[in-house]
Design a protein around this motif. Structure first.
Motif, PDB file in Angstrom:
ATOM      1  N   LYS A  93       0.845  -1.198   0.000  1.00 26.53           N
ATOM      2  CA  LYS A  93       0.000   0.000   0.000  1.00 26.53           C
ATOM      3  C   LYS A  93       0.876   1.242   0.000  1.00 26.53           C
ATOM      4  O   LYS A  93       2.024   1.193   0.433  1.00 26.53           O
ATOM      5  CB  LYS A  93      -0.909   0.057   1.230  1.00 26.53           C
ATOM      6  CG  LYS A  93      -2.023  -0.942   1.221  1.00 26.53           C
ATOM      7  CD  LYS A  93      -2.980  -0.697   2.362  1.00 26.53           C
ATOM      8  CE  LYS A  93      -4.098  -1.714   2.279  1.00 26.53           C
ATOM      9  NZ  LYS A  93      -5.348  -1.235   2.777  1.00 26.53           N
ATOM     10  N   GLN A  94       0.288   2.342  -0.464  1.00 21.85           N
ATOM     11  CA  GLN A  94       0.962   3.626  -0.320  1.00 21.85           C
ATOM     12  C   GLN A  94      -0.069   4.688  -0.001  1.00 21.85           C
ATOM     13  O   GLN A  94      -1.225   4.596  -0.412  1.00 21.85           O
ATOM     14  CB  GLN A  94       1.781   3.994  -1.551  1.00 21.85           C
ATOM     15  CG  GLN A  94       1.010   4.424  -2.752  1.00 21.85           C
ATOM     16  CD  GLN A  94       1.944   4.867  -3.889  1.00 21.85           C
ATOM     17  OE1 GLN A  94       3.149   4.695  -3.836  1.00 21.85           O
ATOM     18  NE2 GLN A  94       1.372   5.441  -4.916  1.00 21.85           N
ATOM     19  N   VAL A  95       0.365   5.671   0.777  1.00 22.64           N
ATOM     20  CA  VAL A  95      -0.505   6.770   1.176  1.00 22.64           C
ATOM     21  C   VAL A  95       0.221   8.065   0.846  1.00 22.64           C
ATOM     22  O   VAL A  95       1.391   8.225   1.189  1.00 22.64           O
ATOM     23  CB  VAL A  95      -0.841   6.718   2.685  1.00 22.64           C
ATOM     24  CG1 VAL A  95      -1.757   7.864   3.081  1.00 22.64           C
ATOM     25  CG2 VAL A  95      -1.466   5.377   3.054  1.00 22.64           C
ATOM     26  N   GLU A  96      -0.481   8.981   0.163  1.00 24.17           N
ATOM     27  CA  GLU A  96       0.082  10.284  -0.173  1.00 24.17           C
ATOM     28  C   GLU A  96      -0.686  11.357   0.582  1.00 24.17           C
ATOM     29  O   GLU A  96      -1.915  11.386   0.564  1.00 24.17           O
ATOM     30  CB  GLU A  96      -0.022  10.545  -1.670  1.00 24.17           C
ATOM     31  CG  GLU A  96       0.548  11.874  -2.085  1.00 24.17           C
ATOM     32  CD  GLU A  96       0.467  12.105  -3.581  1.00 24.17           C
ATOM     33  OE1 GLU A  96       0.773  13.232  -4.000  1.00 24.17           O
ATOM     34  OE2 GLU A  96       0.083  11.189  -4.328  1.00 24.17           O
ATOM     35  N   TYR A  97       0.045  12.226   1.273  1.00 20.20           N
ATOM     36  CA  TYR A  97      -0.552  13.287   2.078  1.00 20.20           C
ATOM     37  C   TYR A  97      -0.336  14.621   1.365  1.00 20.20           C
ATOM     38  O   TYR A  97       0.798  14.972   1.044  1.00 20.20           O
ATOM     39  CB  TYR A  97       0.098  13.340   3.466  1.00 20.20           C
ATOM     40  CG  TYR A  97      -0.003  12.030   4.219  1.00 20.20           C
ATOM     41  CD1 TYR A  97      -1.079  11.795   5.066  1.00 20.20           C
ATOM     42  CD2 TYR A  97       0.955  11.037   4.079  1.00 20.20           C
ATOM     43  CE1 TYR A  97      -1.182  10.598   5.761  1.00 20.20           C
ATOM     44  CE2 TYR A  97       0.857   9.842   4.764  1.00 20.20           C
ATOM     45  CZ  TYR A  97      -0.212   9.627   5.601  1.00 20.20           C
ATOM     46  OH  TYR A  97      -0.315   8.443   6.275  1.00 20.20           O
ATOM     47  N   SER A  98      -1.418  15.370   1.123  1.00 19.61           N
ATOM     48  CA  SER A  98      -1.335  16.690   0.503  1.00 19.61           C
ATOM     49  C   SER A  98      -1.715  17.738   1.534  1.00 19.61           C
ATOM     50  O   SER A  98      -2.644  17.533   2.318  1.00 19.61           O
ATOM     51  CB  SER A  98      -2.280  16.788  -0.694  1.00 19.61           C
ATOM     52  OG  SER A  98      -1.967  15.822  -1.653  1.00 19.61           O
ATOM     53  N   ASN A 113      -1.689  -3.757  -7.096  1.00 19.75           N
ATOM     54  CA  ASN A 113      -2.463  -4.853  -7.675  1.00 19.75           C
ATOM     55  C   ASN A 113      -1.579  -5.888  -8.354  1.00 19.75           C
ATOM     56  O   ASN A 113      -2.081  -6.790  -9.034  1.00 19.75           O
ATOM     57  CB  ASN A 113      -3.519  -4.324  -8.652  1.00 19.75           C
ATOM     58  CG  ASN A 113      -2.917  -3.688  -9.891  1.00 19.75           C
ATOM     59  OD1 ASN A 113      -1.730  -3.823 -10.174  1.00 19.75           O
ATOM     60  ND2 ASN A 113      -3.744  -2.965 -10.638  1.00 19.75           N
ATOM     61  N   GLY A 114      -0.266  -5.768  -8.198  1.00 24.45           N
ATOM     62  CA  GLY A 114       0.659  -6.708  -8.828  1.00 24.45           C
ATOM     63  C   GLY A 114       1.412  -6.075  -9.982  1.00 24.45           C
ATOM     64  O   GLY A 114       2.510  -6.513 -10.329  1.00 24.45           O
ATOM     65  N   ASN A 115       0.801  -5.051 -10.603  1.00 22.91           N
ATOM     66  CA  ASN A 115       1.430  -4.354 -11.724  1.00 22.91           C
ATOM     67  C   ASN A 115       1.485  -2.846 -11.552  1.00 22.91           C
ATOM     68  O   ASN A 115       2.345  -2.186 -12.114  1.00 22.91           O
ATOM     69  CB  ASN A 115       0.674  -4.645 -13.025  1.00 22.91           C
ATOM     70  CG  ASN A 115       0.721  -6.112 -13.394  1.00 22.91           C
ATOM     71  OD1 ASN A 115       1.773  -6.719 -13.395  1.00 22.91           O
ATOM     72  ND2 ASN A 115      -0.435  -6.679 -13.698  1.00 22.91           N
ATOM     73  N   ASP A 116       0.535  -2.296 -10.806  1.00 22.25           N
ATOM     74  CA  ASP A 116       0.421  -0.849 -10.693  1.00 22.25           C
ATOM     75  C   ASP A 116      -0.311  -0.488  -9.396  1.00 22.25           C
ATOM     76  O   ASP A 116      -0.949  -1.329  -8.773  1.00 22.25           O
ATOM     77  CB  ASP A 116      -0.370  -0.309 -11.888  1.00 22.25           C
ATOM     78  CG  ASP A 116      -0.101   1.160 -12.164  1.00 22.25           C
ATOM     79  OD1 ASP A 116       0.735   1.753 -11.465  1.00 22.25           O
ATOM     80  OD2 ASP A 116      -0.741   1.707 -13.080  1.00 22.25           O
ATOM     81  N   TRP A 117      -0.218   0.803  -9.015  1.00 25.18           N
ATOM     82  CA  TRP A 117      -0.940   1.285  -7.846  1.00 25.18           C
ATOM     83  C   TRP A 117      -2.381   1.579  -8.241  1.00 25.18           C
ATOM     84  O   TRP A 117      -2.632   2.240  -9.243  1.00 25.18           O
ATOM     85  CB  TRP A 117      -0.286   2.546  -7.277  1.00 25.18           C
ATOM     86  CG  TRP A 117       1.053   2.267  -6.682  1.00 25.18           C
ATOM     87  CD1 TRP A 117       2.258   2.594  -7.217  1.00 25.18           C
ATOM     88  CD2 TRP A 117       1.324   1.587  -5.469  1.00 25.18           C
ATOM     89  NE1 TRP A 117       3.267   2.161  -6.395  1.00 25.18           N
ATOM     90  CE2 TRP A 117       2.720   1.541  -5.311  1.00 25.18           C
ATOM     91  CE3 TRP A 117       0.524   1.012  -4.490  1.00 25.18           C
ATOM     92  CZ2 TRP A 117       3.333   0.944  -4.217  1.00 25.18           C
ATOM     93  CZ3 TRP A 117       1.140   0.419  -3.393  1.00 25.18           C
ATOM     94  CH2 TRP A 117       2.523   0.393  -3.268  1.00 25.18           C
ATOM     95  N   GLU A 118      -3.328   1.086  -7.450  1.00 27.37           N
ATOM     96  CA  GLU A 118      -4.753   1.240  -7.718  1.00 27.37           C
ATOM     97  C   GLU A 118      -5.383   2.078  -6.604  1.00 27.37           C
ATOM     98  O   GLU A 118      -5.164   1.805  -5.429  1.00 27.37           O
ATOM     99  CB  GLU A 118      -5.387  -0.155  -7.739  1.00 27.37           C
ATOM    100  CG  GLU A 118      -6.724  -0.232  -8.389  1.00 27.37           C
ATOM    101  CD  GLU A 118      -7.119  -1.691  -8.565  1.00 27.37           C
ATOM    102  OE1 GLU A 118      -7.818  -2.222  -7.667  1.00 27.37           O
ATOM    103  OE2 GLU A 118      -6.731  -2.295  -9.575  1.00 27.37           O
TER     104      GLU A 118
END
Length: 166
Positions: A93-98, A113-118
């Motif tokens: 997982k990734q989380v972006e804070y603005s 998802n195995g290939n890209d961030w969803e």
């Protein structure tokens, strides 16, 4: 449950720091901040990495969080979570804070998802007269953001009224 955890994280991020237990080593970044009203300088150690295990039933899963801060090292801008699979750390997982001048504007959560961030969840913050006015959470469904919940805040001096809507 995921929704409640996201809101809990949002509240923790708005109203107080999440505490991670870590030792002062290479996984921490030294930050010097000035606190008002006395402009006293204090040293704060921000985590760069956290490794932890999650136990569910009979299985234990290992995770690694990597934290990235802005160039001033004052604001967390990314949290990347890796999961240990077959002895190797893999994207999870990734989380972006603005941020805006008042604080958080958006928190975007994505899952690998195995290939890209969803896209997964988007939490938006709005402010009125320098005060938090609304927190809205949306979930990504079939290529669109769908409203999941909202919390409105009304301040009248001494009392804060919070209205939660699903």
């Amino acid at each position: 449950m995921k929704k409640n955890l996201t809101l809990l994280m949002a509240f923790s991020l708005i109203f107080g720091n999440l505490s991670l237990s870590a030792q002062r080593d290479s996984r921490l970044s030294k930050i010097e901040k000035y606190s008002n009203p006395k402009n006293q300088r204090e040293t704060i150690w921000e985590p760069q990495e956290a490794v932890y295990s999650k136990i569910e039933g009979n299985s234990t899963e290992e995770y690694q969080d990597l934290f990235t801060y802005d160039e001033d090292e004052l604001n967390l801008i990314y949290r990347n979570t890796n999961k240990k699979i077959n002895g190797l750390w893999t994207n999870y997982k990734q989380v972006e804070y603005s941020y805006g001048w008042m604080g958080y504007v958006e928190i975007l959560e994505q899952e690998w998802n195995g290939n890209d961030w969803e896209n997964e969840t988007l939490t938006s913050f709005s402010y009125n007269n320098n005060l938090l006015a609304e927190v809205t959470e949306q979930e990504w469904e079939d290529g669109d953001w769908v409203n999941e919940s909202s919390m409105s805040y009304t301040f009248n001096g001494e009392v804060t009224t919070i209205v939660y809507r699903e």
